[in-house]
Design an enzyme around this catalytic site. Structure first.
Site, short mmCIF file in Angstrom:
data_model
loop_
_atom_site.label_atom_id
_atom_site.label_comp_id
_atom_site.label_asym_id
_atom_site.label_seq_id
_atom_site.Cartn_x
_atom_site.Cartn_y
_atom_site.Cartn_z
N ILE A 192 -9.27 9.18 7.37
CA ILE A 192 -10.61 9.63 6.99
C ILE A 192 -11.61 8.52 7.33
O ILE A 192 -11.35 7.35 7.03
CB ILE A 192 -10.69 9.96 5.49
CG1 ILE A 192 -9.53 10.89 5.07
CG2 ILE A 192 -12.03 10.58 5.15
CD1 ILE A 192 -9.49 12.22 5.76
N TYR A 226 0.84 -1.21 0.00
CA TYR A 226 0.00 0.00 0.00
C TYR A 226 0.87 1.25 0.00
O TYR A 226 0.66 2.17 -0.81
CB TYR A 226 -0.91 -0.01 1.23
CG TYR A 226 -1.83 1.18 1.35
CD1 TYR A 226 -3.02 1.22 0.64
CD2 TYR A 226 -1.53 2.26 2.17
CE1 TYR A 226 -3.89 2.31 0.74
CE2 TYR A 226 -2.38 3.34 2.28
CZ TYR A 226 -3.56 3.36 1.57
OH TYR A 226 -4.39 4.45 1.68
#
Length: 251
Positions: free
Chosen positions: A188, A155
């Protein structure tokens, strides 16, 4: 409704959930015509836009598949004959595990979706924009594209790659009036975070405590930053990797 993007056609990949969904809805409120693309057929975003009086279509697309991306762009050409704005947002977190334990399958899938997927989208988006000699692209990277993050090597590598790709494309097409930027969200509150925390309040509090601002960000806050980067107000901004992170990188 604001008319900032009136008559503009905007593509949002990964538009069914989280930041992509919020961005599609926000762009629609500014009068853009929206193409929502996602590998999961979930048309809630389109339904919400249409019920509010906006224009939107859904196209099923796996951004890591060249044939899917080519079909997506063909649908845009057939439906609208142009593409003004693109938000290359589709991405996955992959499996957790330190570098030596990362599997080949996890590495390939994560890099294919997150990095190859954005390259493929730009490969087909940019020629469409060149036809009208103007366009704006925002690629969704992450704070993990600006700093290291233990336990997610594929990632982190993919998100660093997105920033490098963004800068390269920005330099290549700046003279043709196409701007390319990246947005780097912090923590988030999206379905991705829910998968990490399992919606456990203690785990959520740990994520909140990582942020100097003291809370997780909202998808709508990232969407507003993306919309600004796409707008003419950001006409002198290209090749940037904008952190929308509650102060994470400032630590």
């Amino acid at each position: 409704m604001q008319e900032e993007f009136k008559e503009k056609v905007a593509l949002v990949t990964g538009g069914s959930f989280g930041i992509g969904k919020a961005t599609a809805i926000t762009l629609s409120k500014k009068c853009a015509k929206i193409v929502v693309a996602d590998c999961i057929r979930d048309e809630e975003t389109v339904d919400l836009i249409q019920s509010a009086g906006g224009e939107a279509i859904f196209v099923k697309c796996d951004v890591s598949d060249p044939k899917d991306v080519e079909k997506l762009m063909g649908k845009i050409k057939k439906s609208y004959k142009r593409l003004d704005l693109a938000v290359n947002n589709a991405g996955i977190e992959g499996e957790q595990g330190i570098t030596a334990e990362c599997t080949l399958e996890n590495w390939d899938r994560t890099v294919d979706v997150n990095l190859k997927g954005i390259w493929l989208c730009m490969k087909y988006e940019i020629p469409l924009m060149l036809r009208q000699n103007k366009g704006a692209i925002v690629n969704t990277a992450s704070v993990a594209g600006l700093v290291g993050f233990p336990g997610l090597p594929a990632y982190v590598a993919s998100k660093h790659g997105i920033i490098g790709l963004t800068k390269t494309a920005a330099l290549e097409y700046v003279k043709q009036n196409i701007r390319v930027n990246a947005v780097c969200p912090g923590v988030i509150h999206t379905p991705m975070i829910d998968r990490f925390t399992g919606k456990d309040k203690v785990a959520e509090k740990q994520f909140e405590d990582m942020e100097p601002i003291g809370r997780m960000g909202k998808p709508e806050e990232v969407a507003l930053a993306i919309c600004w980067l796409l707008s003419d107000e950001a006409s002198f901004v290209t090749g940037d990797a904008m952190a929308v992170d509650g102060g994470w990188i400032a630590q």
